[in-house]
Design an enzyme around this catalytic site. Structure first.
Site, mmCIF file in Angstrom:
data_model
loop_
_atom_site.group_PDB
_atom_site.id
_atom_site.type_symbol
_atom_site.label_atom_id
_atom_site.label_comp_id
_atom_site.label_asym_id
_atom_site.label_seq_id
_atom_site.Cartn_x
_atom_site.Cartn_y
_atom_site.Cartn_z
ATOM 1 N N TYR A 233 14.354 -1.848 -1.369
ATOM 2 C CA TYR A 233 13.573 -2.036 -2.588
ATOM 3 C C TYR A 233 12.298 -1.217 -2.683
ATOM 4 C CZ TYR A 233 10.719 -4.405 -6.086
ATOM 5 O OH TYR A 233 9.936 -4.682 -7.166
ATOM 6 N N ASN B 229 -1.633 1.364 5.537
ATOM 7 C CA ASN B 229 -0.531 0.652 4.899
ATOM 8 C C ASN B 229 0.074 -0.207 6.002
ATOM 9 O OD1 ASN B 229 2.852 1.713 4.017
ATOM 10 N ND2 ASN B 229 1.795 -0.165 3.438
ATOM 11 N N GLY B 230 0.174 -1.495 5.723
ATOM 12 C CA GLY B 230 0.702 -2.396 6.732
ATOM 13 C C GLY B 230 -0.144 -3.648 6.799
ATOM 14 N N CYS C 59 12.635 -10.469 7.567
ATOM 15 C CA CYS C 59 12.734 -11.234 6.326
ATOM 16 C C CYS C 59 14.137 -11.813 6.147
ATOM 17 C CB CYS C 59 12.326 -10.379 5.130
ATOM 18 S SG CYS C 59 13.141 -8.781 5.048
ATOM 19 N N SER D 242 15.651 -1.705 -10.453
ATOM 20 C CA SER D 242 15.886 -1.605 -9.016
ATOM 21 C C SER D 242 17.348 -1.806 -8.624
ATOM 22 C CB SER D 242 14.984 -2.584 -8.256
ATOM 23 O OG SER D 242 15.097 -3.862 -8.832
ATOM 24 N N CYS E 265 0.782 -1.223 0.000
ATOM 25 C CA CYS E 265 0.000 0.000 0.000
ATOM 26 C C CYS E 265 0.820 1.282 0.000
ATOM 27 C CB CYS E 265 -0.875 0.093 1.246
ATOM 28 S SG CYS E 265 -2.030 -1.230 1.390
ATOM 29 N N GLY F 298 1.744 0.117 -5.030
ATOM 30 C CA GLY F 298 0.518 -0.633 -5.251
ATOM 31 C C GLY F 298 -0.100 -0.243 -6.572
#
Lengths: 487, 487, 487, 487
Positions: C264, C123-124, C464, C305, C18, C44
């Site tokens: 990223y 957002n989350g 992560c 990226s 988001c 998004g």
């Protein structure tokens, strides 16, 4: 007498707000629903929706603006609605917020309860929806649509009953107004009519094990179902593959079916209360010819709704029947008029006088009802321009003088010509040689009440003609609306 | 007798291929054309086009698939078609390449010549279009569409005449077949009918200085134009703000107007050859009642096209008229059937029997024509299922035995039931108690030829019934088609 | 170790779920929101929504699938969103029911409370949403969407606080997980970040009196707003034309901003935590060049990226930078591949090797991360086919070994190549001459933690990479997910 | 010096008008064409078309507005384009009538000749198209499009040659201007380049027996084809499954390839004339750094077209390369600006300055060209607002002073800033610290002409810089355009 009602649509016809249909016990039930809704399209053209249930796929739903034939006939859409149980709805418009309908207002509504999902669709109008909504919001309910039906959903959510049918009963005992409901759980097709039975609901059988619920019998015909019986006023039926269970959750009262269903809303090929709608209308025409005879050369209907009564008038009077006005069959509801020029042409886009037929003739024009009178004026102009010698209007319903609060979209009372003028004043306003409405007694006789209307216990809801409202329109009273009589 | 004709559409009705309309001398002429085409929509529903001319903007054009009401009513589109001169066209389908119509096949076609632009639209069919096209390609013409009309354009391009009207004459003298044409230059509205006058073309006046050309009078009515006269067979009219000039560029022959326009194609509120189409159809019903009387309880039309003849049959026979079959007014041409299940339901999507009316009754069913017989079978099934005691079919046209090459889409001759069976065999095939077609003489009488059909000089083109083709269908002869009689 | 996580999307990139934006105190606020969301489109692309408030028109809302530029730029739509206060949202996908997003799942969500309306977007990801939803349904809440955010709405509806800001606090104290929220009432623009501050939220000023909230600073730039400060972890700000009020409704803890935003998600022209995202990425490239040097002829990014890190690697190593792979700028997310043939071509639709540049060269390829490894394989194939002499992969993040539960769409753990293989095994799988990931310490250094990662108190959420989850993912634990470490 | 040229588009970039692609000898050739056109999308984004041939289905065609990826990737469309031989075209805009392109203007054009069908597509511009069109109309040709290419079709139709390849030769000998053509018959794929070879055309092989023609090598790469050779200036190749035949139908002259293809039009991963486009651009940057050195902190490209030259400038000068301006990758060509407010924000929707990077720095900005100068002004504003200490513009092409008549859409000469101002005046207009264009000699050197430009025999068409037009633009001369030099 200040009246403060407003309605989203302001044209010159009354509109039914809904048609409902449900089926269980057949393969690809959604296809049957699509066909049934197509047959009920005259009850609502704005939008339609279908919810189906399949054990593997769970509940599936689709809602679309526009005609059934343009949406629910595409294999790509119908494949998303699997299962042997489905219900659907077509709608005309909403009493909802802000005048425009959002797709989320389109029924059936669906909700997930702790004991499983439930879809629900209704035809009619809840007369205490505003008050209920306020109360529910105060207790933490979040409304997502402008639809009355959502009140029923939230009332169900707050019920402490263990099953969905019991929660539906709980919820419907809290609402007031006129409603016929179809609902479904994972295994049950449910139908309910309010205690007065104002709106119709038919029960039919299809195939070996299938059951159907539909607003009208014409929707049974289209899928080859056989008519079983009407759901009775105040009855709840639960249809499963094992059969039909019947309950009477409400206090029993004398039924009051909507007489305007006979006059205009229902399709002529439907049968209601054991009576052919076509035949009833034809008999209204006969009553009119008896009550208001006239010397003339031709009897012409205002197409298409005036046709059966015009046939009856011709047969009773012996005056030849003729198609003096032709309807353009390619007229949709969305002919957007591009210029002032065309806007002023109005009704001619839809109707054209058959000039060669009416020229020099004394013409009886038969129409189903007069709402604002503006259409009648335009038709009178057309037929006089075409050279008719005389024009006699005969109206197959009594003067429409009061708004409906039970699911029909009526204009503001101040716009109803018969609320403001006498029959003679209306005749003058329209500018015709004579004008007569059928009497309320005549209408009742055509509807099978040989003795006419019994004023102490009328058989039908005729509030639009009599102002006698069999259910208190609570929300309206709060807005200052003065009722003549409340049953 | 091997016949190798094929047609793109294979259903059970005949279809007119076009309606045309043009107007000059009015503001926003394209709006008038849109209305006129809406009134002519029954002559073609697949697509429509309008070309207009405005001194500042030059020629503007728009072509769209679908109904007029869905396209040519949007202000955003109509604003792109300015000017006081415009023509338009609605089409059913094309005899064009590959079965599907491209938007570039949609008329009016437009071409820029050295002396200015010209738009052209036609109703009818050129019977030597294949041969002409081959010849033109051999000489360097590039065809961009599958439309016959493009031959006319290329013939015009190769003419050495100095003006567009003269080039149109040059071109039309080279084509064979049946055609009514509307065309326009920067200042002229032009109308032409072939020498036999097979297709209709009406001339009207609108406002102070305006002229209108239209396939039928109902398209004059919708814009409030007054009927002036028909364009005569073989006549070219050139309409400008100064008035109408008339020319007769072709060899004069006895006219042969299409009799099927009376039977089915034209709208009942149109007048052709001084005769009301509705009244003609009603009289066909009277002729039928005289030629083929029957004892029965009800006369019912197959709606909507059988209605006027059913009224006539009822009036002549004294048997009461009733709406025994109800047409779903929300049926479009695009009801895509999603499943085998529904496909098999066929005609019931469109028609439903008014069960309560026909049950136990002896019913006379009046239809306009029988093409393949499959629809008649389904209607017979419906009405028997509903419990009718007897069914008597009466057909308001003679047996349709031959294909049309003049602008009507007919199925392959082998599919025409009357080309293969006698009246009695058809009765048995459909499975009714009796079946009768009106005689060709009866049809002529209803159309105003009191003495019936004069076999030496028939007043109408009736090739679909008689097989007598007034114009050699050259292209077809090359495919091996054997004609009974060539005029 | 049985793991039962599933995610709707299964491709080879991680996706932010988001972007949020809100503004107050400017004319036509919705236009500003549209611009802001356009700048946040990288967060998004599936859908977007805007809610605005205007005193005359009340709350207005619009939700659309597709890009901001294709929807929220049409005057016809933007005119329906009047007012000086508006918020908006772009979304990638939903953790919602059944994999496909319904338009009703598109935020901002809106609800009418007794004290007025409130729109909210976040957002989350809430890690106890499943449990909360079950509890709320048990108490009579009806859910209309599959969105987490709806839990917040229902919690607010059940709060007994008198004002909307207080109800928001009540509700957010009940949820767990990572969230940045923008909300609005009729007069207030509200922003909140969870106590750890996992997701970004920026505060800016626009014009004289206007305030802006946005996920990233690039969205301030596009409307010419000036950056004021970040909303702090655990802070709630209430912006009105009078100024900004600040509250800290949650228990204070040490912040843990998402380190992957640097790697990223965020745009290179954004500044977060006082650091340029571009510069941080460039420094990761420098770290990589120090940690994993190699002899080579060219450093090429995997576009787009990998570009900043490739520039940093080149600058640190002295190996020339070159665009060895070219990205097709017309590639959308919706290139539907028509045939097996084309499906097998895979990544070449998007990327093409600059053959003339890499042929015969030893190439260092710099990419931002490796998720499944399949893309890396395809890129390796492309570059070898083009004749590169050697290929050395350098990855600008540590091995991605654990799923994210805080608003990033990660594949099932079993699909994460680094969860299954060592660095050497990955090198072999991809088939390159060498492959190195930056170390977690190196990454921290590039992000400004000169001393590297402090294992007792890491500055960022790096779950992560490390598997150390700073917030218990309650819903996941119920599904059997075994956590390495729960903070 | 009165100049009366007008062009439909008035923005601040030059646009190639077309990309062409053809393939034979592969299954589902149209899929290959779709991929090839996707790779050539940078040469034209307005519309695309494909024609294919299959023995069973004949010729099939599809034309669509919009991106290849949005149209020619749907299985439903691609299935309508069967066969092993196909050609396609992407277009930017048309020099056609009235400014807006009709779908019929979209190439390939198709025509049916007596000896069979032929489809044709071209890249370039015919400089005598207006005169040819007038002549053809005088002789009876009907034009259906505004496209130059239709002249070729009509010339072919009038040729007396017996085969299509011979007719193509006949036709192309009559036209003037710059063109690369792909055409197809039922069995042959044909490619032609004009005698000067102004526009590129590549020949490749695919699979065992397949041949490909494409504007650029990047379109060979995407389908895995191998580069065979360029079609030579003045050559016609006929590709069948048997192999490639070569013809030289035109008078041989010294080639003049368009130098702007190197500067801007072609994709950086293409190879033309044996030279990498990327490498050429990088070398232009080196030349610039030599010709116009400057003291600075950063070299930043104006993305994306200035990137390779900026890399070259950085490498030659030693000044670090950085992404000081970031391009929004979600920017389409159709961002419709809703309000004055947003319109004034202009270029920021597309580009954003990386404020943290450029603040306080002396920045060299490298762009590919300057057309009107308005974009340069806006970029200068952006970068100064972000706090850059100095801005030095370096332009990777000489001043663009003359319009192109060979297939590139250039604004009116009066709009070309370099036609009106000196380098110093431009610098002042844009408002930067220094501004330098690369010299024509420097450009030639970067393109491989070590000695620079030979004024007596320049190797390239550089009319846009030099005003020396190698082909007489006949149609333009008639409009009063004064040429400096005509070769």
């Amino acid at each position: 007498m200040p009246i403060v009602l407003s309605h989203p649509f302001d044209d010159d016809e009354l509109h039914e707000e809904c048609g409902i249909f449900g089926v269980t016990g057949v393969q690809d039930a959604a296809n049957f629903v699509a066909l049934g809704l197509h047959a009920l399209q005259h009850r609502g053209q704005e939008a339609g929706g279908i919810v189906s249930y399949d054990q593997a796929a769970g509940f599936s739903e689709a809602r679309r603006f526009g005609y059934v034939r343009d949406n629910f006939t595409k294999a790509s859409l119908m494949e998303t609605l699997p299962g042997s149980l489905a219900i659907g709805h077509v709608r005309y418009s909403t009493a909802g917020s802000k005048g425009t309908t959002a797709i989320r207002d389109v029924q059936p509504l669906f909700a997930e309860f702790a004991m499983g999902g439930c879809a629900i669709a209704h035809n009619g109008n809840l007369t205490n929806a505003v008050a209920l909504r306020e109360e529910l919001i105060r207790h933490g309910s979040i409304f997502q649509s402008g639809s009355d039906t959502e009140c029923i959903i939230h009332l169900m959510a707050r019920s402490i009953q263990k099953t969905i049918p019991e929660r539906i009963k709980d919820a419907l005992r809290r609402v007031e107004g006129a409603f016929s409901v179809v609902a479904m759980t994972r295994s049950k097709l449910i139908g309910v009519r309010d205690a007065l039975g104002v709106r119709p609901l038919m029960l039919g059988r299809v195939g070996e094990t299938g059951w159907v619920l539909a607003s009208e019998t014409c929707a049974l015909d289209i899928i080859g179902a056989t008519f079983e019986r009407e759901v009775e006023p105040g009855e709840m039926v639960i249809c499963t593959e094992e059969g039909v269970e019947s309950f009477f959750p409400f206090q029993r009262v004398k039924p009051r079916f909507c007489v305007f269903e006979y006059v205009y809303f229902s399709r002529p090929d439907s049968v209601i209360g054991g009576q052919s709608v076509y035949e009833t209308r034809r008999r209204i025409g006969e009553e009119l010819a008896k009550e208001a005879p006239v010397e003339a050369d031709l009897v012409c209907p205002v197409p298409d709704s005036g046709t059966p009564a015009a046939i009856g008038f011709s047969q009773q009077s012996g005056i030849p029947y003729a198609m003096g006005i032709i309807r353009n069959q390619y007229m949709g509801r969305t002919f957007i008029e591009p210029t002032e020029q065309i806007r002023n042409m109005g009704v001619r886009l839809k109707l054209n006088v058959n000039r060669a037929i009416v020229q020099g003739k004394r013409v009886v024009l038969v129409d189903d009802s007069v709402v604002r009178g503006t259409t009648s004026q335009k038709i009178r102009d057309m037929i006089m321009d075409a050279g008719a010698a005389e024009v006699h209007f005969r109206i197959a319903s009594p003067p429409t003088m009061w708004p409906c609060f039970y699911g029909v979209d009526t204009p503001d009372r101040s716009k109803l010509i018969a609320a403001r003028m006498s029959e003679e004043e209306i005749r003058e306003f329209i500018g015709v040689d004579s004008l007569k409405f059928v009497s309320l007694d005549g209408l009742y006789r055509a509807c099978g009440a040989e003795e006419g209307r019994d004023p102490r216990a009328p058989r039908f809801c005729d509030a639009c003609f009599s102002g006698e409202y069999p259910v208190r329109p609570s929300d309206m009273i709060d807005t200052g609306f003065k009722l003549k009589v409340v049953a």
